[in-house]
Design an enzyme around this catalytic site. Sequence first.
Site, PDB file in Angstrom:
ATOM      1  N   ASP A  54       0.881  -1.165   0.000  1.00 54.12           N
ATOM      2  CA  ASP A  54       0.000   0.000   0.000  1.00 54.12           C
ATOM      3  C   ASP A  54       0.922   1.219   0.000  1.00 54.12           C
ATOM      4  O   ASP A  54       2.099   1.133   0.368  1.00 54.12           O
ATOM      5  CB  ASP A  54      -0.963   0.008   1.190  1.00 54.12           C
ATOM      6  CG  ASP A  54      -2.168   0.910   0.902  1.00 54.12           C
ATOM      7  OD1 ASP A  54      -2.080   1.735  -0.049  1.00 54.12           O
ATOM      8  OD2 ASP A  54      -3.193   0.817   1.595  1.00 54.12           O
TER       9      ASP A  54
HETATM   10  C1  BGC Z   1      -4.909   3.302  -0.290  1.00 53.69           C
HETATM   11  C2  BGC Z   1      -4.936   2.274  -1.409  1.00 53.69           C
HETATM   12  C3  BGC Z   1      -4.720   2.962  -2.732  1.00 53.69           C
HETATM   13  C4  BGC Z   1      -3.388   3.682  -2.680  1.00 53.69           C
HETATM   14  C5  BGC Z   1      -3.019   4.398  -3.967  1.00 53.69           C
HETATM   15  C6  BGC Z   1      -3.692   4.189  -0.354  1.00 53.69           C
HETATM   16  O1  BGC Z   1      -3.855   5.304   0.464  1.00 53.69           O
HETATM   17  O2  BGC Z   1      -4.990   2.665   0.959  1.00 53.69           O
HETATM   18  O3  BGC Z   1      -6.155   1.572  -1.389  1.00 53.69           O
HETATM   19  O4  BGC Z   1      -4.788   2.047  -3.770  1.00 53.69           O
HETATM   20  O5  BGC Z   1      -3.426   4.649  -1.660  1.00 53.69           O
HETATM   21  O6  BGC Z   1      -3.782   5.522  -4.153  1.00 53.69           O
END
Ligand code: BGC
Length: 728
Positions: free
Chosen positions: A233
């Site tokens: 993540d």
């Molecule tokens: C989120 C993810 C997301 C990623 C990219 C993170 O803050 O938890 O679900 O895909 O950012 O934007």
Amino acid sequence: MTKEKIKELISQLTLQEKIDMIHGSELFATKGVERLGIPPFVTSDGPRGVRKDFEKDKWSEIGLSYDYVSYLPCNSALAATWNRELAYAAGKILGKETRGRGKDMILAPGVNIMRTPLCGRSFEYMGEDPYLVSELVVPLVHGIEENDVSSCVKHFALNNQEERRMDVDVEVSERALREIYLPGFEAAVKRGKAKGIMGAYNQLRGTHCCHNHYLLEDILRKEWGFEGIVVSDWGGVHDTQEALMNGMDMEMSVTDNFDNYYMANPLLEMIESGAVDKKTAIAEIDKKVRHILYVMNELHMLDGERYTGSYNDYADKAALRQAARESVVLLKNNKNILPLNKKAIKKLLVVGENSNRQHAPGGGSAEIKALYEITPLMGFTMFVGGNTEVVYKPGYYNEDVGNIWANTETDQNGQADSLNQDKAEHKDTASSEAKAKRQREMNENYLKEALEAAKDADAVIYVGGLTHDYDTEGQDRKDMRLPYEQDRLITELLKVRPDTVVVIQAGSPVDMSAWIEDADSLVFSWYAGMEGGIALAEVLFGDVNPSGRLPETFPVNEKDCPAVVLGEYPGGDKVCYGEDIFVGYRYYDTYEVKTAFPFGYGLSYTDFVMTGLRAEVLEDTAQSKSVKISFDVSNIGSRAGATVSQIYVSDKCPKVKKAAKELRAFEKIYLEPGETREVTLILEKDAFSYFSEETHRFCVDNSSYMILLAKNADEIVDVTEIELQADS
Ligand code: BGC
């Protein structure tokens, strides 16, 4: 390209080139190796469609017109359809648009279990039941990946709250992990053949999920045979050595210091300084690169002809509308208030700010720059036509932008700050008090206007609920109450017009106890995508017979939730899942706790009966079990419609503590008035197993099992019993 060729390609890469492939060199992409024909790997959010483009190193949107896309129903809406074909259709559109926008991986779907109704990201997930989630995620992933793109099933694992999501350390029993929290991921990997998975922000048993050996190596790779890419993540990696050794393939983050990511220069320096054994480190890096090349090869990025994709195809809107229609859940319909008869309505009053609000641009990384979004107000007006006057009254004052990450001053997306939990928290107390005061003052007038207008309208529809200031990434709700003083408004409106049709639009359950007894009709509608408003109109006016079912229990309020009563929520640095396997209906059922609406609940404009339940044991060996279930479903009403037959299994004499019953099969059946259909379903070993903490494996006990045919978790219509032997 064969495995041998991939091996050969790896042997030609320099260490620097390999390292460039395993970390972000832009916010959403890694570097390729041009001299060897390896392209960059480009990702994009998210679960409701392909997100708008940002600058490579800044969270400012490009801002051109080319990235308006289809806006799909959120995952909790999709789950409410209980329809595998629609999950596949939605996946197909998402995959096609991902490729059409030139991306290689879509950061979706989200399959975390709804442990508490307060979790800000519930709308991105598929409810509380691991079987329902598994059944829907498999076709969804198939649909996505048919388009030469990879899915990225997220967030692996136990990212069940946004509160302190970056660090919270989850303590969970092995049994609950295996029975409740992992099945959705396992199904996506084993049956869906997902090529990507995203590590979660939080920790499991003291180690961050993005470099958790147990999750990423022992379970995902060894037990499930995952061959694809593990992506972190954004900002989920915290340690170079652990990320190197524990199965993280691709580090992504929200900052622009790409060379300083844990898996960039710090990794190179670690190897060069001898802090890590060079041979071991290179073998680990090679594994990561192999996973990436394997996926690139599967997506035809290295050779062969690659699908081009496309987006905003008009032909796809029909499937999106159908998904939106089937997601609508009819919760109450006393006195047959619904469906409304448009011919009899000369003046329609629509109250509630949500009826006039577009939700696509909110929610965090699930935000969508929608080609269009039909709001309920627009949908009703489109549907009733020119002979009906539609009057809109907001009813309550809402000055929120519907996106806690929107920074209107700098025009930058707040995701850059998202690693800093404090900034994602609700605005400071002084400004929220001032806001509440403003709201109270404005609400007085708005309330009066709505009540006045209600007096002479032929029909009144209320559309309220939540916005993405509440259903959002980065923040949990404080309680389940409706914001903006809606309880008072609904109560007053129902006094003036008891026939008001109450529609709650939200991504997660809300507390309705203030007025639920007074409302004769109640509809739950989600963030249902670009066609949501017209689909809702079709349901309210009877062109479509509602067939949605709740994918999660609606508790009376958050205090009843098992995470609070038996476990810990939100917990401190650690959160102990003391409720164990008793999540959602597994708790409410077993502990006999009254709910507002049970799991699986939803009404129709017609009536169905299910009769003649039979169960036949076809196979009962140690290795394999097979039980054939048959029953008849009839539509005894006067409208065509669909119902969801639900099969729960209950162990009569459990040797370990078990839930009163568990969902093990379901079928959505469409029937014309007067039509009857025989349904046959097969239950296999999984349907009777539990995870034994002693033997550390799923097992079946010698026992009598009740097979329950149900309309929802509270309404069993028929029961039969079978005996099975233990599996060892
Ligand atoms: C989120 C993810 C997301 C990623 C990219 C993170 O803050 O938890 O679900 O895909 O950012 O934007």
